[in-house]
Enzyme design. Structure first.
Site, PDB file in Angstrom:
ATOM      1  N   ARG A   1      -4.917   8.228  -5.658  1.00 51.24           N
ATOM      2  CA  ARG A   1      -5.591   8.406  -4.371  1.00 51.24           C
ATOM      3  C   ARG A   1      -5.516   9.845  -3.864  1.00 51.24           C
ATOM      4  NH1 ARG A   1      -6.828   3.821  -5.554  1.00 51.24           N
ATOM      5  NH2 ARG A   1      -7.236   2.149  -4.047  1.00 51.24           N
TER       6      ARG A   1
ATOM      7  N   SER B   1      -7.695  -0.156   2.452  1.00 55.29           N
ATOM      8  CA  SER B   1      -6.249   0.084   2.524  1.00 55.29           C
ATOM      9  C   SER B   1      -5.974   1.241   3.482  1.00 55.29           C
ATOM     10  CB  SER B   1      -5.699   0.480   1.159  1.00 55.29           C
ATOM     11  OG  SER B   1      -5.906  -0.541   0.226  1.00 55.29           O
TER      12      SER B   1
ATOM     13  N   GLU C   1      -3.326   6.353   3.669  1.00 61.93           N
ATOM     14  CA  GLU C   1      -4.244   6.651   2.580  1.00 61.93           C
ATOM     15  C   GLU C   1      -5.549   7.182   3.165  1.00 61.93           C
ATOM     16  OE1 GLU C   1      -7.411   5.329  -0.285  1.00 61.93           O
ATOM     17  OE2 GLU C   1      -6.807   3.996   1.320  1.00 61.93           O
TER      18      GLU C   1
HETATM   19  N1  EPU Z   1       0.601  -8.311  -1.024  1.00 64.84           N
HETATM   20  C1  EPU Z   1       1.359  -8.829   0.010  1.00 64.84           C
HETATM   21  N2  EPU Z   1       0.745  -9.161   1.188  1.00 64.84           N
HETATM   22  C2  EPU Z   1      -0.587  -8.979   1.379  1.00 64.84           C
HETATM   23  C3  EPU Z   1      -1.382  -8.470   0.306  1.00 64.84           C
HETATM   24  C4  EPU Z   1      -0.756  -8.128  -0.873  1.00 64.84           C
HETATM   25  O1  EPU Z   1       2.558  -8.995  -0.092  1.00 64.84           O
HETATM   26  O2  EPU Z   1      -1.060  -9.271   2.492  1.00 64.84           O
HETATM   27  C5  EPU Z   1       1.291  -7.885  -2.277  1.00 64.84           C
HETATM   28  C6  EPU Z   1       1.229  -8.880  -3.372  1.00 64.84           C
HETATM   29  O3  EPU Z   1       2.505  -8.932  -3.951  1.00 64.84           O
HETATM   30  C7  EPU Z   1       0.247  -8.302  -4.364  1.00 64.84           C
HETATM   31  C8  EPU Z   1       0.427  -6.822  -4.166  1.00 64.84           C
HETATM   32  O4  EPU Z   1       0.727  -6.691  -2.774  1.00 64.84           O
HETATM   33  O5  EPU Z   1       0.548  -8.684  -5.652  1.00 64.84           O
HETATM   34  C9  EPU Z   1      -0.806  -6.005  -4.515  1.00 64.84           C
HETATM   35  O6  EPU Z   1      -1.906  -6.465  -3.734  1.00 64.84           O
HETATM   36  P1  EPU Z   1      -3.420  -6.161  -4.147  1.00 64.84           P
HETATM   37  O7  EPU Z   1      -3.680  -6.522  -5.571  1.00 64.84           O
HETATM   38  O8  EPU Z   1      -4.297  -6.730  -3.095  1.00 64.84           O
HETATM   39  O9  EPU Z   1      -3.535  -4.587  -4.146  1.00 64.84           O
HETATM   40  P2  EPU Z   1      -3.002  -3.481  -3.136  1.00 64.84           P
HETATM   41  O10 EPU Z   1      -1.933  -2.711  -3.855  1.00 64.84           O
HETATM   42  O11 EPU Z   1      -2.665  -4.022  -1.820  1.00 64.84           O
HETATM   43  C10 EPU Z   1      -4.655  -1.703  -4.126  1.00 64.84           C
HETATM   44  C11 EPU Z   1      -5.600  -0.669  -3.587  1.00 64.84           C
HETATM   45  C12 EPU Z   1      -6.896  -1.323  -3.137  1.00 64.84           C
HETATM   46  C13 EPU Z   1      -7.514  -2.020  -4.323  1.00 64.84           C
HETATM   47  C14 EPU Z   1      -6.525  -3.056  -4.853  1.00 64.84           C
HETATM   48  C15 EPU Z   1      -7.006  -3.746  -6.099  1.00 64.84           C
HETATM   49  C16 EPU Z   1      -4.184   1.109  -2.703  1.00 64.84           C
HETATM   50  C17 EPU Z   1      -3.674   1.799  -1.477  1.00 64.84           C
HETATM   51  N3  EPU Z   1      -4.977   0.060  -2.497  1.00 64.84           N
HETATM   52  O12 EPU Z   1      -4.308  -2.543  -3.030  1.00 64.84           O
HETATM   53  O13 EPU Z   1      -7.779  -0.288  -2.710  1.00 64.84           O
HETATM   54  O14 EPU Z   1      -8.736  -2.653  -3.997  1.00 64.84           O
HETATM   55  O15 EPU Z   1      -5.270  -2.409  -5.178  1.00 64.84           O
HETATM   56  O16 EPU Z   1      -6.938  -2.880  -7.185  1.00 64.84           O
HETATM   57  O17 EPU Z   1      -3.869   1.541  -3.814  1.00 64.84           O
HETATM   58  C18 EPU Z   1      -8.557   0.939  -0.808  1.00 64.84           C
HETATM   59  O18 EPU Z   1      -8.062   1.941  -1.331  1.00 64.84           O
HETATM   60  O19 EPU Z   1      -9.166   0.985   0.295  1.00 64.84           O
HETATM   61  C19 EPU Z   1      -8.397  -0.351  -1.464  1.00 64.84           C
HETATM   62  C20 EPU Z   1      -8.828  -1.471  -0.918  1.00 64.84           C
END
Ligand code: EPU
Length: 339
Positions: free
Chosen positions: A162, A236, A332
């Site tokens: 990012r 995010s 972010e």
């Molecule tokens: N989780 C929670 N609570 C929640 C949501 C998620 O505990 O409410 C935990 C779960 O353990 C889950 C982990 O967080 O396994 C990861 O969640 P998720 O796969 O939704 O991904 P993220 O790390 O929260 C990142 C990106 C997103 C992208 C997704 C999918 C960043 C900052 N964000 O989110 O990007 O769509 O992975 O690849 O790296 C964005 O940048 O705007 C964005 C949406």
């Protein structure tokens, strides 16, 4: 080129916060960009680039010349099994993804439904479901305030999680005009990401083409992330924190459920959403500023929250995560404020 004075950018940011800028300049062709930069120099205001406004929180009026690159067009260059697409900065990112997958080209399918424009995609090296822009990036053309027209390859862009040079040394000094991406006619699909695997197993059906995978990604995103057309948000809000193995292991001993994903170096990427949820913020509200109830990493504007209201909620969240886990999560989104 169209110039508007004292312009409210409420409809040009996906948080839908109201804020006035000194000048709003729409660039329709490449030559407009140096003219807009010259105009800003002449007036003595800093420049700022605003694409879809899908990754920023504006906390005050801005004493700037805001350049909105509205350059359109997608050109294809075919080399054997590869296609290089050359795309104007103003093209909507998801429209580009649709254009490519409809033709069977592989490379962008995991990045379906990311809001914003093509010109903004290199700035934070957009990524989702196991793929980042840098995996398909060839180069871009743009204008630097001091150095004029530049062609920049991936190395020059200094892509990281990012992050890029456009958030660092080139911040508020560079306008992207077009981007070239390398796609494959015989697509190799990347299905490795956890959330994709889980969904594929649940449905007992594996996507066979870029278009099918893009549809699946769009469905997963749609079920977890709020549509900015319906509720103001910028995806995010925070980055996932990257911890040393030592710090991660110590926390994991205390909090066995804490997620951790290994990175290329010895470090561990944890989940900001998990940390925020543990602190009880999921679905919380402070007036119209809130935390989305289906994904704790997303802040939302329920109606009339200002940028300052949302930032004050973000600050409270950061403090509580720090107190509980000794981790300072970083935004972010670009947080903007002028005196
Ligand atoms: N989780 C929670 N609570 C929640 C949501 C998620 O505990 O409410 C935990 C779960 O353990 C889950 C982990 O967080 O396994 C990861 O969640 P998720 O796969 O939704 O991904 P993220 O790390 O929260 C990142 C990106 C997103 C992208 C997704 C999918 C960043 C900052 N964000 O989110 O990007 O769509 O992975 O690849 O790296 C964005 O940048 O705007 C964005 C949406």
């Amino acid at each position: 080129m169209r110039v508007q004075k004292h312009f409210d950018i409420q409809h040009h940011n996906t948080f839908r916060v109201s804020a006035h800028v000194r000048y709003f300049v729409e660039a329709e062709k490449e030559e407009d960009v140096p003219s807009a930069i010259e105009m800003a120099e002449h007036l003595g205001y800093p420049i700022m680039v605003l694409g879809g406004g899908s990754n920023m929180l504006i906390c005050s009026d801005l004493n700037r010349v805001v350049i909105h690159p509205n350059l359109q067009g997608i050109k294809e260059h075919h080399y054997g099994t590869e296609v290089i697409v050359e795309v104007g900065a103003g093209v909507n990112w998801h429209q580009l993804v649709r254009y490519t997958v409809e033709r069977g080209y592989g490379g962008l399918e995991n990045l379906a439904l990311i809001p914003g424009t093509v010109g903004a995609s290199p700035v934070q090296n957009i990524g989702a479901y196991g793929v980042e822009l840098k995996d398909v990036f060839v180069d871009l053309i743009g204008f630097h305030r001091d150095h004029g027209r530049m062609v920049m390859d991936a190395g020059a862009c200094r892509f990281a999680y990012r992050d890029s040079v456009f958030k660092g040394d080139f911040k508020d000094a560079f306008v992207v005009c077009s981007v070239r991406l390398r796609l494959q006619k015989q697509a190799k699909l990347n299905l490795s990401y956890d959330a994709l695997q889980r969904e594929i197993q649940k449905r007992r059906h594996e996507p066979k083409s870029p278009a099918e995978l893009a549809d699946l990604v769009a469905e997963i995103r749609g079920s977890k992330l709020p549509d900015p057309e319906l509720i103001g948000n910028a995806g995010s809000f925070f980055k996932n924190p990257i911890l040393s193995a030592g710090q991660y292991n110590a926390l994991k001993a205390e909090f066995p459920d804490m997620p951790g994903f290994p990175t290329a170096s010895e470090q561990v990427k944890s989940s900001a959403a998990w940390l925020i949820e543990q602190c009880g913020w999921k679905g919380a509200r402070r007036g119209d500023a809130g935390v989305y109830d289906k994904h704790a990493l997303v802040l939302v504007n329920h109606g009339r929250a200002s940028g300052a209201d949302l930032w004050s909620l973000a600050t409270e969240i950061r403090q509580s995560v720090f107190e509980r886990f000794n981790i300072m999560i970083e935004p972010e989104v670009n947080v903007l404020r002028d005196a």
